[in-house]
Design an enzyme around this catalytic site. Sequence first.
Site, mmCIF file in Angstrom:
data_model
loop_
_atom_site.group_PDB
_atom_site.id
_atom_site.type_symbol
_atom_site.label_atom_id
_atom_site.label_comp_id
_atom_site.label_asym_id
_atom_site.label_seq_id
_atom_site.Cartn_x
_atom_site.Cartn_y
_atom_site.Cartn_z
ATOM 1 N N GLU A 51 13.978 8.594 -2.882
ATOM 2 C CA GLU A 51 15.350 7.421 -2.737
ATOM 3 C C GLU A 51 13.985 7.290 -3.343
ATOM 4 O O GLU A 51 12.632 6.763 -3.661
ATOM 5 C CB GLU A 51 14.528 6.573 -1.311
ATOM 6 C CG GLU A 51 15.621 7.113 -0.355
ATOM 7 C CD GLU A 51 15.476 6.861 0.912
ATOM 8 O OE1 GLU A 51 16.274 6.199 1.782
ATOM 9 O OE2 GLU A 51 14.975 7.216 1.439
ATOM 10 N N CYS A 92 10.839 1.018 -8.065
ATOM 11 C CA CYS A 92 9.994 1.659 -7.199
ATOM 12 C C CYS A 92 10.426 3.220 -6.447
ATOM 13 O O CYS A 92 11.413 3.612 -6.358
ATOM 14 C CB CYS A 92 10.056 1.088 -5.904
ATOM 15 S SG CYS A 92 9.006 1.186 -4.313
ATOM 16 N N CYS A 133 7.197 12.224 4.031
ATOM 17 C CA CYS A 133 5.802 11.333 4.136
ATOM 18 C C CYS A 133 4.521 12.230 4.920
ATOM 19 O O CYS A 133 5.368 11.863 6.655
ATOM 20 C CB CYS A 133 5.465 9.891 4.504
ATOM 21 S SG CYS A 133 3.634 9.314 3.700
ATOM 22 N N CYS A 136 1.695 6.348 9.504
ATOM 23 C CA CYS A 136 1.791 4.936 9.880
ATOM 24 C C CYS A 136 2.893 4.661 10.709
ATOM 25 O O CYS A 136 3.775 5.362 10.676
ATOM 26 C CB CYS A 136 1.744 4.224 8.793
ATOM 27 S SG CYS A 136 0.415 5.021 7.388
ATOM 28 N N CYS A 171 6.129 2.254 9.385
ATOM 29 C CA CYS A 171 6.604 2.835 8.541
ATOM 30 C C CYS A 171 8.016 3.278 8.851
ATOM 31 O O CYS A 171 7.902 4.550 9.630
ATOM 32 C CB CYS A 171 5.556 3.060 8.047
ATOM 33 S SG CYS A 171 7.043 3.711 5.837
ATOM 34 N N GLY A 208 6.729 8.485 1.009
ATOM 35 C CA GLY A 208 4.993 8.952 0.320
ATOM 36 C C GLY A 208 3.430 8.587 0.278
ATOM 37 O O GLY A 208 3.888 7.567 -0.464
ATOM 38 N N GLU A 209 2.838 9.695 -0.101
ATOM 39 C CA GLU A 209 1.702 8.913 -0.432
ATOM 40 C C GLU A 209 0.878 9.991 -1.718
ATOM 41 O O GLU A 209 0.844 11.093 -2.076
ATOM 42 C CB GLU A 209 0.528 9.750 0.679
ATOM 43 C CG GLU A 209 -0.698 9.432 0.818
ATOM 44 C CD GLU A 209 -1.565 7.964 0.040
ATOM 45 O OE1 GLU A 209 -0.700 7.056 0.725
ATOM 46 O OE2 GLU A 209 -2.282 8.148 -1.109
ATOM 47 N N SER A 267 0.588 2.863 -5.166
ATOM 48 C CA SER A 267 -0.447 2.134 -3.764
ATOM 49 C C SER A 267 -0.674 3.605 -2.858
ATOM 50 O O SER A 267 0.003 4.264 -2.974
ATOM 51 C CB SER A 267 0.988 1.477 -3.174
ATOM 52 O OG SER A 267 0.302 1.312 -1.281
ATOM 53 N N SER A 318 -3.543 0.288 0.833
ATOM 54 C CA SER A 318 -2.802 -0.151 1.962
ATOM 55 C C SER A 318 -3.659 -0.580 3.347
ATOM 56 O O SER A 318 -4.174 0.349 3.462
ATOM 57 C CB SER A 318 -1.675 0.378 2.777
ATOM 58 O OG SER A 318 -0.397 0.160 1.585
ATOM 59 N N LEU A 319 -4.137 -1.603 3.999
ATOM 60 C CA LEU A 319 -4.902 -1.764 5.273
ATOM 61 C C LEU A 319 -4.460 -1.636 6.347
ATOM 62 O O LEU A 319 -4.971 -1.551 7.598
ATOM 63 C CB LEU A 319 -5.524 -3.159 4.373
ATOM 64 C CG LEU A 319 -7.104 -3.087 4.618
ATOM 65 C CD1 LEU A 319 -7.406 -2.478 3.667
ATOM 66 C CD2 LEU A 319 -7.784 -3.938 3.697
ATOM 67 N N ASN A 337 8.803 -5.271 8.018
ATOM 68 C CA ASN A 337 10.417 -4.555 7.261
ATOM 69 C C ASN A 337 11.359 -4.796 8.800
ATOM 70 O O ASN A 337 10.206 -3.449 9.426
ATOM 71 C CB ASN A 337 10.739 -4.390 6.343
ATOM 72 C CG ASN A 337 10.734 -4.962 5.482
ATOM 73 O OD1 ASN A 337 10.648 -6.117 5.024
ATOM 74 N ND2 ASN A 337 9.811 -4.578 4.317
ATOM 75 N N CYS A 345 10.047 -2.351 2.146
ATOM 76 C CA CYS A 345 9.479 -1.879 2.483
ATOM 77 C C CYS A 345 9.547 -0.664 3.919
ATOM 78 O O CYS A 345 9.562 -1.945 4.598
ATOM 79 C CB CYS A 345 7.903 -2.505 1.990
ATOM 80 S SG CYS A 345 7.203 -3.394 0.947
#
Length: 362
Positions: free
Chosen positions: A93, A106, A113, A117, A120, A166-167, A198, A221-222, A301, A344
């Site tokens: 995507e 983006c 992924c 998390c 997500c 993904g990371e 990111s 990302s925290l 989101n 996101c």
Amino acid sequence: MDTRLHLTGLTRGELERFAEESGEPPYRGRQLFAALQRRRLRSFDEMTDLPKALRGALAARAAASTLTVESRYVAADGTRRYLMKTHDGLPVETVFIPEERRDTVCFSSQSGCPLQCSFCLTAKLGLLRTLTAGEMVEQIIVALNDAYGVGAETPRGTNLVAMGAGEPFLAYDPLMKALGIMADKEGLFIVPNRVTVSTAGVVPKIKELATVAARPHLAISLAAPDDELRDELMPINKRWPLGELLAACKEFEQSLKPGERFTFEYVMLDGVNDADAHARRLANLLNRHQLRAKVNLIPHNPADPLPYRPSPEERVEAFKAILESRGVHAFVRRPRGRDIYAACGQLAARRVDAGPTLHQLS
Ligand code: SAH
């Protein structure tokens, strides 16, 4: 399954060598690079400056594109999401975000992924596989062609963010290769300074990026100001806890030029990580590590079946005010493309019911 060599993932130099190995002069390689990258052509048939026989020979052993666009969704705010498939049938995507001053593409670094998390939606897919450099570059080509027209010049301000599925730091090598290809002035000419990557906090790669000269901007990302909560929300924290992560961030910050900053992203989850006490803890944490990074607050989101709601606007503002009162620069990010699962944390190969906003691309 397509085993042909994907030429979009080759640098200009590699294409020159490819041409030579194919018994052609090296300038054919440069011509191919310009056709693929500067003119953004996705089939050999369109490369009418190449002899017909050569186009046929190329098509037999190489591919000018491997992604197929399955759907294109347009949100009420103009954000576009492309749902594509790899040659081996996996979802990819990409999101195009039009903005007043500049547009942003983006892109995804992996199909699915592995990171899990809890907030997500992409995590629900698990890792399908890491994308190749060519698959990353091609996502941008698809989005730019749709936005500006095939072959038309890309507006100089267009930015890229590796913030899709993904990371990116688990896809470090193909990512860095893709960024190198895209920076070529004879191709897309999107230099690293216009790219932001990111990461959820892959510490060794943050340190590695600190040593790279031509590098993209960094975002981390925290999502939580302490290990207990971060372990719960982002399991990667068990591998690289906050102490190690922020020490790596400090190392990265020390490698920046004066005036340059990196960014923390903080997803705001109603009643979970958005209390005044969390804001104070976050400010203390960053101040303790003497980090002058800025914080982007991202209201969650929502997406079924994620068990979270976005923090109310007043909460986000109060959180921001506490950070600022302690000397931490904070910004609130407006959600884009929520209605088509383009925002996101919403990329999970979702199909949206056909309606007035759905258009099919060939
Ligand atoms: N894996 C990388 C790249 C993804 S970037 C990373 O974690 O940084 C996607 C950003 O959106 C991350 O900052 C992530 O924390 C945030 N995010 C994930 N799910 C979200 C959601 N449902 N709502 C808002 N932001 C979300």
